[in-house]
Design a protein around this motif. Structure first.
Motif, PDB file in Angstrom:
ATOM      1  N   ALA A 257       0.789  -1.240   0.014  1.00 41.59           N
ATOM      2  CA  ALA A 257      -0.167  -0.016  -0.126  1.00 41.59           C
ATOM      3  C   ALA A 257       0.865   1.300  -0.049  1.00 41.59           C
ATOM      4  CB  ALA A 257      -1.076   0.074   1.139  1.00 41.59           C
ATOM      5  N   VAL A 258       1.819   1.216   0.821  1.00 42.58           N
ATOM      6  CA  VAL A 258       2.818   2.306   0.785  1.00 42.58           C
ATOM      7  C   VAL A 258       3.537   2.730  -0.568  1.00 42.58           C
ATOM      8  CG1 VAL A 258       5.084   3.244   1.648  1.00 42.58           C
ATOM      9  CG2 VAL A 258       3.000   2.168   3.318  1.00 42.58           C
ATOM     10  N   GLN A 259       4.052   1.550  -1.242  1.00 39.02           N
ATOM     11  CA  GLN A 259       4.702   1.771  -2.560  1.00 39.02           C
ATOM     12  C   GLN A 259       3.562   2.313  -3.638  1.00 39.02           C
ATOM     13  OE1 GLN A 259       5.290  -1.493  -5.301  1.00 39.02           O
ATOM     14  NE2 GLN A 259       7.556  -1.293  -4.975  1.00 39.02           N
ATOM     15  N   GLU A 260       2.510   1.868  -3.689  1.00 41.30           N
ATOM     16  CA  GLU A 260       1.408   2.359  -4.499  1.00 41.30           C
ATOM     17  C   GLU A 260       1.027   3.824  -4.339  1.00 41.30           C
ATOM     18  OE1 GLU A 260      -0.669   2.439  -7.705  1.00 41.30           O
ATOM     19  OE2 GLU A 260       0.625   0.780  -7.184  1.00 41.30           O
ATOM     20  N   HIS A 261       1.195   3.992  -3.096  1.00 42.35           N
ATOM     21  CA  HIS A 261       0.636   5.605  -2.637  1.00 42.35           C
ATOM     22  C   HIS A 261       1.928   6.264  -3.138  1.00 42.35           C
ATOM     23  CE1 HIS A 261      -0.527   8.664   0.114  1.00 42.35           C
ATOM     24  NE2 HIS A 261       0.452   8.894   0.819  1.00 42.35           N
ATOM     25  N   ILE A 262       3.050   6.150  -2.897  1.00 42.25           N
ATOM     26  CA  ILE A 262       3.915   6.846  -3.406  1.00 42.25           C
ATOM     27  C   ILE A 262       4.363   6.916  -4.898  1.00 42.25           C
ATOM     28  CG2 ILE A 262       6.728   7.037  -3.400  1.00 42.25           C
ATOM     29  CD1 ILE A 262       6.762   5.657  -0.605  1.00 42.25           C
ATOM     30  N   ARG A 263       3.949   5.712  -5.526  1.00 41.09           N
ATOM     31  CA  ARG A 263       3.799   5.905  -7.142  1.00 41.09           C
ATOM     32  C   ARG A 263       2.841   6.602  -7.554  1.00 41.09           C
ATOM     33  NH1 ARG A 263       3.459   0.733  -7.783  1.00 41.09           N
ATOM     34  NH2 ARG A 263       5.556   0.383  -8.260  1.00 41.09           N
ATOM     35  N   TYR A 264       1.803   6.778  -6.911  1.00 43.65           N
ATOM     36  CA  TYR A 264       0.669   7.670  -7.365  1.00 43.65           C
ATOM     37  C   TYR A 264       1.087   9.289  -7.135  1.00 43.65           C
ATOM     38  CZ  TYR A 264      -3.901   9.653  -8.171  1.00 43.65           C
ATOM     39  OH  TYR A 264      -5.005  10.475  -8.983  1.00 43.65           O
TER      40      TYR A 264
END
Length: 766
Positions: A257-264
């Protein structure tokens, strides 16, 4: 021009020309060379003018006259201090209007062909001057006349040549002025080609080009690091579109979830973001499933300095996999005062030497990944016992002693290449008075608001060329100092480059903008901060990557919490479990010699993380039973009532527990303490469940008793009666298992400790 010549010269300069000629970039560079402030005249336009220009509607003279009067008054108000101001000033009548307010104004006309100007305008994303107005501006332009004091420079040349020609021309027309009384303020502008940025020409060009293309709102936004309280795309859209932030730190969650948040987040911003995390203990500070490797104190509690490097290596690998590029670590505070529990586990030790040695190792380890570090908390925690989260704290050392201790640490780490420094809300009265003799007690401010600490000391004497950021701006160590509307811009004016966390985004953004418009933040200070922010991004190579390449693919997350990293943590736990004392010779204790164990658990209660403060006891019980012990877990009256038991209270528990046959029921007592309380209390001590609580080690005279701390190193002040004390450093299964093995004598204690563990009291050593 020499510094003496600059001080003798009165600079009231308008950098003029049509949109796209580089008034902001050239004007700022000229101001820096002359040692005077710079102001962009566009910021002085009333909102009605901005709206017209953004809509593609040319301004009328009636629109311009009030604006031009404001421009002239700003120059006049600068007095002998001087000012360089960017203003189009296209017509002679406009320049006359400015001269009515400031007669000695000199005009620097940045001249260029229509083709050059059009190309530059096309690259200015987000600016409110559309390229369609270029023809109108060129038609309006009236060149400087012979009776006007001014210089004309062709902008087709490289920026450095344009600046050089401008300075040469200005030197011939700017008149001398009186020398001001006192020493002029020291200026410490960034050198992007020098350490820690070490940028090449192309990277510097990206910084300058990006800066030139930014709107005022984008510039103000870059100063902020947002605390992401929400993972939803809509939340991020609002933060990025409304506030244009330069960096983010998020609330830890599952790594995916953290990685996807940063990617967005990175996909939605024109200028790449600094993404920060708090990997003080490995990957655990960055996501819920990250690896806890060790605390700072743990990494300083064994002769093997490589422990700190391993902690940094794991932190770098795991945080980089998430898409983070900025670590709020290492901590370089020195734990001089045993009562200080803010950094008691978050400092490598109680001497400058151990701190420097281990901090360098951590930095080298994390630097193997594409990560910049922010060491903290300047000017140094560990003297006061209070926590800056809840009150302003102070480093009360005299200047000479500070310089030998904390100063030594900062010099060494700056020379070692640390890219950024987090400033604590910590005052340093005697150090401030070294630079500002006569400062009254009421005038001592936390370092985040103290130019003498940030500029004279950190930039000047220590020579730090990198980026400076505040600690969290909601901390009462800062908020008690000034009204919010004043302190927000005051931090940047004092010398901080980035502001950590909004309290209320709309309010704080406006406070910062108002601070710039009112002159609290000068144009020079704003642009210096922005160059450092963009320079840090460029030093990480963020400007060279497409938005979809700034965050690794999802399969990179395989390294987080990996078996290899857990094995490193287990090895470090085995090395660092420390026997502080065993004066009664109680050890070893095994299932054969002492089969029945009474187990007590001590915690500080639930903190802001909302985690179960006694969850670690399940792990302790499991490990003891796996070793072959018969475990009898003590429960307080409150715990028993919560489980549905009636008719119990603290007095009944005391009567039931403290009986004469205690030694007939149990062969040994183990007390495991995991007391935290960080950031909520000014000091932390053991808080028992009740007065005269049954879990207090009264039983040391009945059975062999072992006290094991899983966090704080200072508990002997509250349990001096125990004769066997162990510091296991962490409530992880690896640390608990290692402690249980060593209690049994299955492996040797290898950890070391410093004198803080005895808390300055004779009875703790007995």
């Amino acid at each position: 021009m020499t510094g003496r010549e600059q001080a003798m010269t009165k600079h009231h300069i308008i950098v003029m020309g049509v949109s796209g000629c580089g008034k902001t970039t050239i004007g700022d560079l000229v101001a820096r060379e002359l040692g005077v402030p710079f102001l962009d005249g566009d910021s002085l336009h009333p909102v009605e003018n901005v709206a017209k220009m953004a809509a593609g509607t040319p301004l009328t003279d009636e629109d311009r006259w009030p604006w031009l009067a404001t421009v002239g008054s700003k120059l006049a108000a600068a007095g002998d201090g001087g000012l360089v101001l960017a203003c189009s000033a296209l017509r002679r009548s406009y320049r006359d209007a400015i001269r009515e307010q400031a007669p000695d104004t000199v005009f620097l006309h940045l001249d260029g062909s229509k083709e050059v100007l059009a190309r530059r305008l096309e690259g200015r994303s987000g600016h409110f001057m559309p390229t369609t107005l270029l023809d109108s501006q060129l038609a309006t332009l009236e060149p400087l006349q012979e009776d006007e004091a001014g210089v004309v420079v062709d902008i087709a040349a490289p920026v450095t040549d344009v600046v050089a020609q401008a300075l040469k021309g200005l030197a011939a027309v700017v008149r001398p002025a009186k020398v001001a009384q006192g020493t002029p303020p020291r200026q410490f502008d960034v050198d992007l080609a020098a350490a820690p940025f070490n940028l090449d020409g192309d990277a510097i060009a990206w910084v300058e080009g990006t800066l030139d293309a930014m709107t005022l709102e984008e510039k103000i936004g870059q100063l902020f690091i947002n605390h992401n309280n929400d993972y939803s795309p809509g939340y991020l859209d609002g933060v990025l579109e409304n506030y244009h932030v330069g960096g983010m730190r998020y609330r830890p969650g599952p790594s995916a979830a953290v990685q996807e948040h940063i990617r967005y987040a990175q996909s939605k911003t024109r200028i790449p973001l600094l993404i920060a995390s708090n990997p003080e203990m490995g990957g655990a500070g960055s996501c819920d499933d990250g690896t806890f490797v060790s605390t700072h104190l743990q990494a300083g509690s064994h002769p093997d300095k490589a422990i700190a490097r391993q902690m940094g290596q794991v932190a770098g690998v795991e945080t980089a996999a998430l898409g983070c590029n900025w670590a709020f670590a290492p901590i370089v505070d020195i734990h001089y005062n045993w009562r200080n529990t803010v950094i008691s586990t978050r400092s490598f030790g109680n001497t400058p030497e151990i701190v420097v040695e281990r901090a360098k190792e951590y930095f080298d380890g994390i630097s193997e990944s594409p990560t910049a570090c922010a060491m903290k908390h300047f000017p140094g925690d560990g003297i006061d016992e209070r926590d800056q989260h809840v009150v302003t704290s102070y480093n009360t050392l005299g200047y000479e002693e500070w310089d030998r201790t904390y100063g030594h640490v900062y010099r060494e780490m700056i020379a070692h290449g640390v890219q950024s420094i987090m400033v604590g809300h910590i005052g340093a009265p005697e150090v401030s008075r070294h630079f500002r003799p006569g400062l009254a007690d009421a005038e001592i401010l936390p370092a985040t608001l103290s130019p003498e600490l940030l500029q004279d000391l950190l930039r000047g004497e220590l020579g730090f060329n990198g980026l400076v950021l505040t600690d969290a701006s909601q901390m009462v160590g800062l908020t008690q100092a000034k009204k919010r509307k004043d302190l927000v811009p005051a931090t940047i004016a004092a010398g901080c480059d980035m502001f950590l966390f909004f309290r209320n985004p709309a309010e704080d953004f406006q406070y910062m903008l108002d601070g710039y418009k009112s002159g609290i933040i000068t144009e020079q200070r704003l642009h210096d901060a922005l160059r450092r922010i963009l320079g840090l991004k460029a030093s990480l190579g963020l400007h060279l990557k497409a938005a979809d390449q700034l965050v690794p693919a999802a399969d990179a997350l395989a390294v987080i919490g990996s078996a290899r990293h857990r094995a490193i943590a287990a090895e470090i736990a085995d090395k660092t479990v420390t026997l502080v004392k065993d004066t009664a010779g109680n050890l070893p204790i095994t299932p054969v010699t002492h089969p029945r164990i009474r187990l007590y658990g001590i915690s500080g209660g639930a903190d802001f993380t909302r985690a179960d403060p006694l969850a670690y006891l399940d792990v302790v019980k499991e490990e003891l039973e796996a070793a072959g012990f018969e475990v009898h877990l003590f429960r307080t009256a409150e715990q028993r009532e919560a489980a549905g038991e009636a008719g119990v209270n603290f007095m009944s528990i005391i009567s039931e527990e403290a009986t004469g046959d205690y030694a007939e029921k149990y062969d040994a007592a183990f007390v495991f303490a995991n007391v935290k309380g960080f950031a909520q209390e000014a000091a932390i001590r053991i808080k028992w469940s009740s007065p005269m609580a049954a879990e207090i080690p009264w039983y040391v005279t009945e059975v062999p008793t072992v006290f094991v701390s899983l966090n704080q190193p200072n508990h002997l002040i509250d349990v001096p009666m125990v004769r066997t004390a162990i510091h296991a450093h962490a409530g992880t299964r690896e640390a608990i298992r290692a402690a249980v093995e060593k209690i049994q004598g299955k492996s040797e204690f290898q950890g070391t400790f410093n004198e803080n563990v005895f808390c300055g009291s004779f009875d703790t050593r007995l």
